[in-house]
Design an enzyme around this catalytic site. Structure first.
Site, mmCIF file in Angstrom:
data_model
loop_
_atom_site.group_PDB
_atom_site.id
_atom_site.type_symbol
_atom_site.label_atom_id
_atom_site.label_comp_id
_atom_site.label_asym_id
_atom_site.label_seq_id
_atom_site.Cartn_x
_atom_site.Cartn_y
_atom_site.Cartn_z
ATOM 1 N N ASN A 11 54.063 -28.691 42.698
ATOM 2 C CA ASN A 11 54.350 -30.068 42.288
ATOM 3 C C ASN A 11 53.732 -30.267 40.905
ATOM 4 O O ASN A 11 52.523 -30.412 40.784
ATOM 5 C CB ASN A 11 53.743 -31.031 43.318
ATOM 6 C CG ASN A 11 53.840 -32.489 42.895
ATOM 7 O OD1 ASN A 11 54.572 -32.817 41.951
ATOM 8 N ND2 ASN A 11 53.125 -33.361 43.581
ATOM 9 N N LYS A 13 54.035 -32.731 38.956
ATOM 10 C CA LYS A 13 53.729 -34.141 38.681
ATOM 11 C C LYS A 13 54.235 -34.535 37.273
ATOM 12 O O LYS A 13 55.242 -33.995 36.814
ATOM 13 C CB LYS A 13 52.226 -34.401 38.859
ATOM 14 C CG LYS A 13 51.720 -33.923 40.229
ATOM 15 C CD LYS A 13 50.346 -34.425 40.578
ATOM 16 C CE LYS A 13 49.949 -33.877 41.936
ATOM 17 N NZ LYS A 13 48.673 -34.394 42.422
ATOM 18 N N HIS A 98 54.877 -38.994 48.423
ATOM 19 C CA HIS A 98 53.614 -38.439 47.920
ATOM 20 C C HIS A 98 52.580 -39.569 47.840
ATOM 21 O O HIS A 98 52.926 -40.709 47.526
ATOM 22 C CB HIS A 98 53.833 -37.804 46.540
ATOM 23 C CG HIS A 98 52.637 -37.033 46.079
ATOM 24 N ND1 HIS A 98 51.551 -37.639 45.514
ATOM 25 C CD2 HIS A 98 52.346 -35.709 46.157
ATOM 26 C CE1 HIS A 98 50.630 -36.718 45.241
ATOM 27 N NE2 HIS A 98 51.091 -35.543 45.627
ATOM 28 N N GLU A 100 50.515 -40.364 45.687
ATOM 29 C CA GLU A 100 50.466 -41.090 44.403
ATOM 30 C C GLU A 100 51.547 -42.165 44.354
ATOM 31 O O GLU A 100 51.361 -43.218 43.741
ATOM 32 C CB GLU A 100 50.585 -40.093 43.239
ATOM 33 C CG GLU A 100 49.275 -39.333 43.041
ATOM 34 C CD GLU A 100 49.416 -37.904 42.561
ATOM 35 O OE1 GLU A 100 50.480 -37.540 42.017
ATOM 36 O OE2 GLU A 100 48.460 -37.138 42.748
ATOM 37 N N GLU A 168 48.661 -33.935 53.292
ATOM 38 C CA GLU A 168 47.824 -33.999 52.097
ATOM 39 C C GLU A 168 46.811 -35.132 52.267
ATOM 40 O O GLU A 168 47.120 -36.299 51.938
ATOM 41 C CB GLU A 168 48.672 -34.275 50.861
ATOM 42 C CG GLU A 168 49.697 -33.202 50.572
ATOM 43 C CD GLU A 168 50.056 -33.169 49.098
ATOM 44 O OE1 GLU A 168 49.955 -32.106 48.509
ATOM 45 O OE2 GLU A 168 50.422 -34.212 48.537
ATOM 46 N N GLY A 174 43.665 -33.411 44.001
ATOM 47 C CA GLY A 174 43.132 -33.441 42.636
ATOM 48 C C GLY A 174 41.620 -33.548 42.601
ATOM 49 O O GLY A 174 41.020 -33.820 41.564
ATOM 50 N N SER A 215 44.055 -29.739 46.367
ATOM 51 C CA SER A 215 43.144 -28.803 45.686
ATOM 52 C C SER A 215 43.330 -27.345 46.121
ATOM 53 O O SER A 215 42.363 -26.578 46.168
ATOM 54 C CB SER A 215 41.684 -29.237 45.878
ATOM 55 O OG SER A 215 41.482 -30.527 45.346
#
Ligand code: PGA
Length: 259
Positions: A11, A13, A98, A100, A168, A174, A215
């Site tokens: 991904n 992003k 996702h 985010e 996730e 991250g 991560s």
């Protein structure tokens, strides 16, 4: 244990210009081409504007493409959005829900469910992201959150054969520090399989690929893949480095003994 397809998904992003995306994809391809690892589907999810050039670039390769989002409608007055119809023919996968998007763009349970249905109706395979925040975990609500995300995300899907789930935990994305394999397996082998069996049946639940994301890097991916309830990884930061991502693809095949 499971017949689910193994996946290594990158991904990217909101990173890479079109030129950078082409260079990165070529580099990944070159690193996997000489001695292709067996049994793992590699998927690259670049920004929308790079899907068409990468589709041309990778058309003779074993690397598949995914989008990072889609709009639930097929067309209309939705300035700035990309519809499932536009993605047809350009990519096979699409990341939906996702964290985010759920947390920064405020996408709710219902919209994620609509997007999943729109993806499946268009013949795309949604990679549905689920996962709890740190405060939800501290409140003991991790399982309930993930189960609700699955239930609402899959509410329009009668046949989930072409659906992928990515667990996730938001606190591990991250962060540089992943969740531990035991914590992850507790959810992937517990709440996720139970909810999928509940929504469909046991045999169907076992065939759905469940990925871990947060991560992931070449140093830690094997410990996750050694868990029977995990069929691959959704990789953010490390997928922007061709050497690291190609290594993750190889380690996936090695950990699962498909190479
Ligand atoms: P990360 O991102 O690997 O950089 O933690 C994973 C993701 O958000 O899909």
């Amino acid at each position: 244990m499971s017949a689910a397809t193994l996946l290594a998904v990158g991904n990217w992003k909101m990173n890479t210009t079109v030129q950078e995306a082409m260079a990165l994809a070529s580099d990944v391809r070159r690193r996997l081409e000489d001695d292709p690892p067996g049994g793992v589907q590699t998927v690259l999810c670049p920004p929308f504007i790079s899907l068409a050039p990468l589709h041309d670039l990778l058309k003779d390769s074993n690397i598949a493409l995914g989008a990072q989002n889609l709009h639930p409608q097929t067309s209309g007055a939705f300035t700035g959005e990309i519809s499932p119809t536009m993605l047809q023919g350009l990519c096979r996968y699409v990341i939906v829900g996702h964290s985010e998007r759920r947390h920064i763009m405020r996408e709710g349970y219902h919209v994620v469910g609509q997007k999943v249905k729109a993806a499946v109706d268009a013949g795309l395979t949604p990679i549905i992201c689920v996962g709890e925040t740190l405060s939800q975990r501290r409140q003991g609500a991790a399982e309930a959150v993930v189960r609700r995300q699955l239930e609402t995300g899959l509410s329009g899907i009668a046949d989930p054969r072409h659906v992928v789930i990515a667990y996730e935990p938001v606190w591990a994305i991250g962060a540089g520090v992943p969740a531990t394999p035991v914590v992850v397996a507790d959810i992937t082998g517990g709440a996720i399989r139970t909810e999928l069996a509940n929504l469909y049946d046991d045999a169907t639940a076992q065939k759905i690929a469940v990925l871990y994301g947060g991560s992931v890097n070449p140093e830690n991916v094997t410990a996750f893949l050694e868990q029977p309830s995990i069929q691959g990884a959704l990789v953010g930061g490390a997928s922007l480095d061709a050497a690291q991502f190609a290594q993750i693809v190889r380690l996936t095949a090695e950990a699962k003994g498909t190479d």
